[in-house]
Every structure is written in C-alpha cells, then in structure tokens.
Design a protein around this motif. Structure first.
Motif, PDB file in Angstrom:
ATOM      1  N   ALA A 116      18.148  -1.833  14.442  1.00 37.31           N
ATOM      2  CA  ALA A 116      18.121  -1.666  12.984  1.00 37.31           C
ATOM      3  C   ALA A 116      19.501  -1.307  12.456  1.00 37.31           C
ATOM      4  N   GLN A 117      20.359  -0.799  13.350  1.00 39.30           N
ATOM      5  CA  GLN A 117      21.685  -0.387  12.891  1.00 39.30           C
ATOM      6  C   GLN A 117      22.725  -1.510  12.976  1.00 39.30           C
ATOM      7  N   ASN A 118      22.369  -2.622  13.620  1.00 40.93           N
ATOM      8  CA  ASN A 118      23.348  -3.693  13.797  1.00 40.93           C
ATOM      9  C   ASN A 118      23.815  -4.239  12.452  1.00 40.93           C
ATOM     10  N   LYS A 119      25.132  -4.376  12.292  1.00 36.70           N
ATOM     11  CA  LYS A 119      25.675  -4.952  11.062  1.00 36.70           C
ATOM     12  C   LYS A 119      25.213  -6.394  10.961  1.00 36.70           C
ATOM     13  N   GLY A 120      24.883  -6.812   9.770  1.00 37.51           N
ATOM     14  CA  GLY A 120      24.406  -8.170   9.559  1.00 37.51           C
ATOM     15  C   GLY A 120      22.911  -8.301   9.760  1.00 37.51           C
ATOM     16  N   GLU A 121      22.324  -7.370  10.529  1.00 35.90           N
ATOM     17  CA  GLU A 121      20.884  -7.392  10.741  1.00 35.90           C
ATOM     18  C   GLU A 121      20.209  -6.262   9.985  1.00 35.90           C
ATOM     19  N   ALA A 122      20.962  -5.244   9.699  1.00 36.62           N
ATOM     20  CA  ALA A 122      20.360  -4.105   9.013  1.00 36.62           C
ATOM     21  C   ALA A 122      19.916  -4.507   7.609  1.00 36.62           C
ATOM     22  N   VAL A 123      18.749  -4.047   7.260  1.00 35.69           N
ATOM     23  CA  VAL A 123      18.224  -4.316   5.925  1.00 35.69           C
ATOM     24  C   VAL A 123      18.140  -2.988   5.203  1.00 35.69           C
ATOM     25  N   SER A 124      18.823  -2.878   4.105  1.00 33.04           N
ATOM     26  CA  SER A 124      18.846  -1.595   3.411  1.00 33.04           C
ATOM     27  C   SER A 124      17.487  -1.276   2.820  1.00 33.04           C
ATOM     28  N   ASN A 125      17.193   0.009   2.822  1.00 33.36           N
ATOM     29  CA  ASN A 125      15.955   0.457   2.185  1.00 33.36           C
ATOM     30  C   ASN A 125      15.916   0.020   0.727  1.00 33.36           C
ATOM     31  N   ALA A 126      17.099   0.012   0.101  1.00 34.15           N
ATOM     32  CA  ALA A 126      17.161  -0.362  -1.314  1.00 34.15           C
ATOM     33  C   ALA A 126      16.667  -1.794  -1.519  1.00 34.15           C
ATOM     34  N   LYS A 127      17.058  -2.696  -0.590  1.00 30.98           N
ATOM     35  CA  LYS A 127      16.646  -4.094  -0.712  1.00 30.98           C
ATOM     36  C   LYS A 127      15.125  -4.217  -0.542  1.00 30.98           C
ATOM     37  N   ILE A 128      14.612  -3.516   0.458  1.00 33.50           N
ATOM     38  CA  ILE A 128      13.165  -3.563   0.694  1.00 33.50           C
ATOM     39  C   ILE A 128      12.417  -2.941  -0.480  1.00 33.50           C
ATOM     40  N   ASN A 129      12.905  -1.798  -0.950  1.00 31.18           N
ATOM     41  CA  ASN A 129      12.251  -1.129  -2.085  1.00 31.18           C
ATOM     42  C   ASN A 129      12.247  -2.017  -3.321  1.00 31.18           C
ATOM     43  N   SER A 130      13.331  -2.769  -3.502  1.00 29.07           N
ATOM     44  CA  SER A 130      13.427  -3.667  -4.649  1.00 29.07           C
ATOM     45  C   SER A 130      12.346  -4.745  -4.588  1.00 29.07           C
ATOM     46  N   ILE A 131      12.122  -5.286  -3.371  1.00 29.12           N
ATOM     47  CA  ILE A 131      11.091  -6.318  -3.217  1.00 29.12           C
ATOM     48  C   ILE A 131       9.705  -5.719  -3.457  1.00 29.12           C
ATOM     49  N   VAL A 132       9.466  -4.552  -2.859  1.00 32.82           N
ATOM     50  CA  VAL A 132       8.154  -3.904  -3.010  1.00 32.82           C
ATOM     51  C   VAL A 132       7.857  -3.646  -4.491  1.00 32.82           C
ATOM     52  N   SER A 133       8.891  -3.257  -5.227  1.00 33.13           N
ATOM     53  CA  SER A 133       8.689  -2.932  -6.650  1.00 33.13           C
ATOM     54  C   SER A 133       8.288  -4.158  -7.477  1.00 33.13           C
ATOM     55  N   LYS A 134       8.586  -5.353  -6.966  1.00 42.66           N
ATOM     56  CA  LYS A 134       8.256  -6.587  -7.702  1.00 42.66           C
ATOM     57  C   LYS A 134       6.869  -7.119  -7.351  1.00 42.66           C
ATOM     58  N   MET A 135       6.218  -6.483  -6.385  1.00 39.09           N
ATOM     59  CA  MET A 135       4.931  -6.995  -5.908  1.00 39.09           C
ATOM     60  C   MET A 135       3.771  -6.344  -6.640  1.00 39.09           C
ATOM     61  N   ILE A 142       9.989  -8.510   9.135  1.00 43.51           N
ATOM     62  CA  ILE A 142      10.320  -9.893   8.784  1.00 43.51           C
ATOM     63  C   ILE A 142      11.834 -10.098   8.732  1.00 43.51           C
ATOM     64  N   TYR A 143      12.544  -9.103   8.193  1.00 42.44           N
ATOM     65  CA  TYR A 143      14.006  -9.231   8.106  1.00 42.44           C
ATOM     66  C   TYR A 143      14.686  -9.128   9.465  1.00 42.44           C
ATOM     67  N   HIS A 144      13.962  -8.636  10.465  1.00 41.20           N
ATOM     68  CA  HIS A 144      14.511  -8.617  11.818  1.00 41.20           C
ATOM     69  C   HIS A 144      14.043  -9.806  12.653  1.00 41.20           C
ATOM     70  N   THR A 145      13.138 -10.607  12.106  1.00 44.21           N
ATOM     71  CA  THR A 145      12.624 -11.751  12.867  1.00 44.21           C
ATOM     72  C   THR A 145      12.861 -13.047  12.092  1.00 44.21           C
ATOM     73  N   SER A 146      11.865 -13.558  11.396  1.00 40.28           N
ATOM     74  CA  SER A 146      11.978 -14.899  10.806  1.00 40.28           C
ATOM     75  C   SER A 146      13.066 -14.998   9.751  1.00 40.28           C
ATOM     76  N   MET A 147      13.352 -13.898   9.021  1.00 35.82           N
ATOM     77  CA  MET A 147      14.376 -13.936   7.972  1.00 35.82           C
ATOM     78  C   MET A 147      15.678 -13.268   8.400  1.00 35.82           C
ATOM     79  N   SER A 148      15.877 -13.131   9.714  1.00 38.90           N
ATOM     80  CA  SER A 148      17.131 -12.537  10.197  1.00 38.90           C
ATOM     81  C   SER A 148      18.261 -13.550  10.076  1.00 38.90           C
ATOM     82  N   SER A 149      19.464 -13.046  10.001  1.00 37.36           N
ATOM     83  CA  SER A 149      20.627 -13.941   9.975  1.00 37.36           C
ATOM     84  C   SER A 149      20.895 -14.451  11.388  1.00 37.36           C
TER      85      SER A 149
END
Length: 710
Positions: free
Chosen positions: A11-30, A309-316
């Motif tokens: 979860a700490q790897n650069k380029g793979e880490a997904v910020s809580n802010a990004k996830i929270n932003s998506i959750v807020s739109k659902m 999902i951001y660590h698997t199918s939507m990973s860089s």
C-alpha cells in the motif's frame, strides 16, 4: 531466515498507493444503493462495481491448485471455453513438503500470472488452515501442522500472487480444521491456542505478506459464526493486525445481515436465491435505513473494496498475464521435484541404476490416474498432466521394458452416498493376480498406490487412516513375489503405513503433484533429482494417537468440537506426550549424507528485545548433490505454564555439492519465545533457560545449545 522475493504490491509503494482522499471522494459520489450493490455477489464469482463512476466489478476464481476452468456466470456448468486450460500446480501439502519459501513464492507468481491472463482480480488462495486432524478432507489443500512453517510459506505465496497485481485471498479464517459438519460445527478454542497455533500464519500473511483479502470460515468459533465474529474480524484482524483489505464470506457462509455487517464482513458471496434478496442486498439497505447498521460502517466496507480494486484491476502498470507457458510448467516441475519425500530406502533400491534394470513392472491405478480434477471442490482444466507411468516411460523406456498392471480399482466418488460407495475398500483379486504375475517376471516393481481427488475431497472427511481400495492386499501380494518393490504413494494427507514400513524396503511419497508430477517422480527414481522433501505433518502409528482422537474431540459432540488439546497440536502433542509417531514432522531421507557441527549461539544471555543468532556448519559428506532441511526448535524446560517439548522457530533448506561445506545462520527473535498469557491478554517471556535444538526432524535432534533470557 530472510527471503527477499517478489513482493506483494504494498500500500505504500509509490504509483500504487491510493490516497484516502481519492477513495473518500469516490465514496462521496455514490448513492447508498450503489454502495450496497458492491457488498454482495452479482454472479457466482463476481460482485458489482459502479459503472457510472468507472468502477469495475470484482472477479474471483478458485485456485489453490491453479486457475480453474471458466464456468457460466450464473451456474456451475462449464462455459466450454477452449482457451482456459491452465497449469496444474502441486497441492498445498506438497508445497509445504518443499520446506522452501522460494517455491511458495514461485507458485504464487504462476497463480498470479495465470489469473491475469483470465482477468481475475482475486485468487481464492492460499488455503493454509492448520492440519489438526489427519482425516480432514482438505489436508491436501492446506499446508502443515506447524504455525511457523505455515507462516513462512503463506507470506511468500501471498507475495508471489500479489506481485502480479492480483489479490490473494487467505483462507479460511479461522479454525476450519474439519470438513465433517463444517457448516454447523462450533469450534471451542481457547485464546492461547488461537494465538499460538491457529492465528500466526494469518497474521504473518496480513502483516508481512500484505494480503489484500481474507475469507471467513464456515464454522462457528467460540459461539459465533466466523463470518460475523466481532473478535475475529474486527478486534483481531482489522484493529489489532491493521488489515486494510476486504473480508469476504466463504460461499454460502453468511447467516445474518446486521451481525455480519457490524462484525466485520465486507462482501457476501455464494448465498442462494435472487441476488437482491441476499443478506447484504435489500435486507442490508433496510437495516441501514432502520439505523441498525451505520452509513459509516457501509462506507468503510466500500472504501476497502475500492482500495482492493486500485491495487488489482485498476492498478497502474497492470500485467497482462500468461497462462500454461513452458516457464509455468518448469515451476510446477521444480516444486514437485522438491516436494517428493523419500521415506524409506534401507536396501538402497533407490536411485534405480538404469543400466542394471531391463524389465520394470509399473502397478497401480495411481500410475495412470490424473489429479487435476476430482471430488468436490476446485480443480484445474490442466493443459496436460504427466502421469507416473508416462514419466517412467519417458525416463526408462529406451533402456528397459516397461509393463503396466492396474492392481486395484478406485471405486469411490465424493458425491456418492456411503451406500453407493460401499465396497470401495475391498480388494479386486483378479487385478491383484495380474499384478503378481507381472511382478514375478520383472526385476523391479514400482507400485503406485495412495489416494485420489475423489477420496480426499472438500466437504468430506475420511473415516480412517487405512489405505483405500484394498491396496494393502495388493502391496502384500506383490512384495511377496518381488522384494525389489518400490512403493510410491500419491496422497495429500497421512495414512497408515505400518505394514508397508515393516515389509517394504523403499517408500516414496509423491503427493498430488501437478502437471509435471510423473516427470518429477521419474527423475527422483533415477537419481536425476535427489529427493529433498520433508514431511509437513506427523504420521501417527494409529489414529487414536492423534490429539483430537485421543481426547475424543473429533468430530465433536452434537454441534460442538472442543479443542481440548489446546496448543499441543501435531508434533507438539507427540513429542510432549512421548508418543512414538510412525514418521515424525520434518522427516525425510536423501541419496546423500550430511554432517552438522559447530552449533552455537552468538551469546549466552539475551534481553527481551534482542535477536538470537544461531550458527552451524553443514557438510555434504556423500557423493551426490542434495539438500538438507535443517530445523531449529526451541524448548523452555521450566515454565509457569504448559509449554510444548519443542517448537519450530527457524529452518533453512541448504543445497550442497558433494564435499561442500557451508556455515548457516538462523535468527530467532527473543520475543518469539513468548507464550500467550490468557490472564493478562498479552504475550509473556519468562526469564530463565531455553534450549536451542538443531535437527532434521522433530524427533532427530543432532545438537543443542543452552541460552538464558534476562
């Protein structure tokens, strides 16, 4: 023992880490409805995404033995693809028998690459419940009876899978140690046994392997279903161990809506009926609206799924994957070759001298049987699978005449009733007579017996340790006419080998060993491979010697199985109680010999936060390249609580050329000498003397050193 292998995507790897802010932003739109949709299956092996926000569905696949064939979206029938043939990898206890975390890592990489080729986000593997009961139908799938060995292998299997941006799903959490009554049994396990025996591999896979998903077990633990067990899922897994990922139920392992939602389950899978009627569908939506489950709880679940999902199918840089490649076949071969255990070789029948053998009889149904499929549970549509007979023909066919006799009929189907399977254990005298006639005219008989994937199966436990299908009568008859009979056993769990041990000179244990099983076996028989597998569990002389049977706690009374043996599982029981095993934990022979000397610790006295650095010198004193598995056990002779006679704390598989010498260091943290103090709810190290014991099985200790902890 340190392994720096292909790692999981941290979860700490650069380029793979997904910020809580990004996830929270998506959750807020659902919408609440969209969130709920993500928390339960929408097909047999998937759960929903949110198309309008670009969130894909999650796809799963069964997989301890390899990526299974594609099935239809809504039923278990084959999808009839022509592109889903995969690599069949050796079974779990075979991987454990390698005693080599490098092999577990390579297994994981193959699983991950093949999952990617099939666009699967989560592999439902590895499975590594403790082998508490030798009769358990899934022993072949699990690893070993020892929490430390399990841990080292589980960490590396998880890292291997996740190096390919595919989630490992570690299972089954927790105390799923029998298949009989698995959907109803309430396992009563004290907290010390949980902490010392049943939890360590899960903890290691989460904290050191960074596992992305955990599967809850079918059973109850201490009165609560594992899929809604607050102690297991919230207090221990998420709060104490810091697990960031997703908890999913085993298929049809969810029982309630509110309890499961509030007590740590994130995704419900495999329930029956219309998908919108599942516990985590409309009933969960209603529970949230009624204030029984908070929106905050729902948001936490959705956030965990998005993190996954951001660590698997939507990973860089997501890998494309590969399936059934020659490189994968080579990995399957390497694992199989390292897993085979030479159990007995007292007349040095093995390795077979090819130039001296002109007529070989290969006998037994298992010589021509494949093991990728069978029974109840996940299998693999193997691209190919080399049988024992095919492997032996490929290695000996040009120099010897090879003939086959079936010897016995494997009349057993996992899905049949006891009545339908009646007579499976009876000999077939006509087949035995044919085998005897062939053995009489051959210089060597290779007798392939054991079990198969029907007889050792998920959802069933065996009824005894006896060899099935009248095999013992076949062994006796063939051995009587040909003393040069080599017994090869294909099975994933212990069996009663008492008669075979007494009357046969050569015994080889070969597991359900994957696509390359026959070639690996043949190379061990010829000596092209020097066997280096070691038993990952104790073989009891009698079932009554095993702790669960001795204490009459299996299968339990009514719907309850009380683990009265506590921490004395496997060799801990046999060694502490001074019960002689048929074959001990860690045991296995080689075609060469090793000597161990100069065993020492770097100090005499240690503080509680220090590391013990134990050293020894090992030499290959024989004439063949080979490997020894050196095992470091620790005992605490004087303790305020019951401690096992010894506990495995480190090991190393050391490969040496003839005459080669190597100095090896094994590190053990003093903190790992602690026991769990239930009264204080914490780990405790008592000051005093400890004994470091170095050997090559739990019963063959070669050197000891005493140390003190201040």
């Amino acid at each position: 023992m340190a392994f720096f292998l292909a790692g999981g995507v941290s979860a700490q790897n650069k380029g793979e880490a997904v910020s809580n802010a990004k996830i929270n932003s998506i959750v807020s739109k659902m919408t609440l409805e969209e969130k709920i949709e993500m928390l339960h299956g929408n097909a047999l092996f998937s759960s929903a995404g949110v198309p309008r926000l670009g969130i894909p569905e999650l796809t799963c696949d069964d997989g301890p033995l390899g990526v299974r064939e594609e099935i239809k979206r809504f039923d278990w029938a084959s999808a009839n693809w022509t592109t889903d043939s995969a690599t069949f990898l050796p079974n779990g206890s075979a991987i454990a028998a390698t005693w080599n975390p490098v092999m577990a890592n390579k297994y994981g990489i193959v699983i991950g690459e093949e999952a990617n080729a099939r666009k699967k986000d989560i592999m439902l593997a590895p499975a590594f419940n403790i082998c508490r009961m030798p009769l358990c139908g899934r022993t072949y799938e699990y690893y070993s009876e020892d929490p430390y060995l399990n841990s080292q292998l589980a960490i590396q299997a998880v890292k291997g899978i996740q190096s390919q941006h595919v989630a490992a799903c570690i299972k089954h959490f927790a105390a799923n140690n029998q298949e009989l009554n698995r959907n109803s049994v309430n396992t009563i396990v004290d907290e010390r046994a949980l902490r010392e025996i049943y939890f360590p591999a899960f903890k290691a896979a989460v904290q050191q392997g960074n596992a992305y998903t955990v599967m809850s077990a079918y059973n109850k633990l201490n009165g609560y279903w594992c899929s809604e067990n607050d102690f297991l899922l919230n207090k221990v897994l998420k709060d104490e161990w810091g697990f960031k990922g997703v908890v999913m139920s085993d298929w049809a392992g969810t029982h309630h809506t509110v309890a499961a939602a509030n007590n740590g389950l994130d995704i419900e899978m495999g329930s029956s009926g219309a998908y919108d009627r599942w516990y985590f569908a409309k009933p969960l939506l209603a529970a949230v609206k009624a204030g029984q489950v908070s929106v905050k709880t729902i948001d936490d679940k959705v956030s965990r799924i998005l993190w996954l999902i951001y660590h698997t199918s939507m990973s860089s840089n997501h890998p494309k994957g590969l399936i059934a490649t020659p490189e994968h076949a080579k990995t399957a071969y390497n694992i199989a070759a390292e897993s085979i255990v030479l159990i007995k070789n007292d007349k040095h029948l093995l390795p077979l001298k090819a130039s001296a053998v002109k007529r070989i009889a290969v006998i037994g149904d298992n010589a021509v049987r494949t093991f990728a499929l069978g029974g109840y549970g996940a299998g693999v549509k193997a691209k190919y699978e080399v049988t024992a007979l095919e492997g032996i023909k490929s290695r000996f066919g040009k120099i010897a005449s090879i003939s086959f006799a079936q010897g016995y009929k494997a009349n057993y189907l996992a899905n049949n009733s006891d009545e339908q399977n009646r007579g499976y254990d009876q000999r077939d005298q006509k087949l035995i007579d044919e085998a005897v006639a062939l053995a009489k005219t051959s210089e060597v008989a290779i007798l392939c017996i054991g079990s198969n994937r029907e007889y050792e199966s998920e959802a069933h436990d065996r009824k005894s340790l006896e060899l099935p299908f009248g095999e013992q009568a076949l062994v006796n008859a063939v051995t009587a006419v040909n003393p040069n009979t080599i017994i090869v056993i294909m099975a994933g769990a212990p069996y009663d080998l008492n008669e075979i041990k007494k009357s046969n000179h050569a015994i080889v244990w070969s597991w359900f060993n994957g696509s390359e099983a026959g070639n690996a076996l043949a190379d061990v028989l010829t000596g092209a491979v020097n066997p280096s597998g070691r038993l990952p569990f104790t073989f009891p002389v009698s079932l009554k010697d095993s702790p669960a049977a001795a204490l009459n706690t299996y299968p339990g009374e009514g719907a309850t199985a009380e683990y009265k043996e506590g921490i004395l599982v496997g060799y801990r029981w046999y060694d502490t109680k001074k019960i002689q095993p048929e074959f001990p934990f860690g045991y296995g022979l080689s075609y060469t010999d090793f000597s161990i000397s100069h065993f020492s610790a770097d100090k005499l006295n240690y503080g509680r936060n220090e590391t013990i650095r134990a050293k020894f010198t090992i030499k290959n004193t024989g004439s063949r390249y080979g490997a020894e598995v050196v095992q470091l056990y620790v005992s605490d002779p004087v303790s305020s609580v019951l401690r096992p006679e010894k506990e495995l704390k480190a090991f190393e598989k050391v490969f040496l050329q003839p005459g080669e010498t190597k100095t090896v260091e094994l590190d053990v943290k003093v903190g790992d000498l602690a026991f769990y103090d239930e009264s204080k709810k914490s780990w405790k190290i008592e000051a005093g003397e400890f004994v470091l014991q170095l050997g090559n099985s739990s019963r063959n200790i070669l050197k000891t050193v005493k140390i003190a902890v201040k």
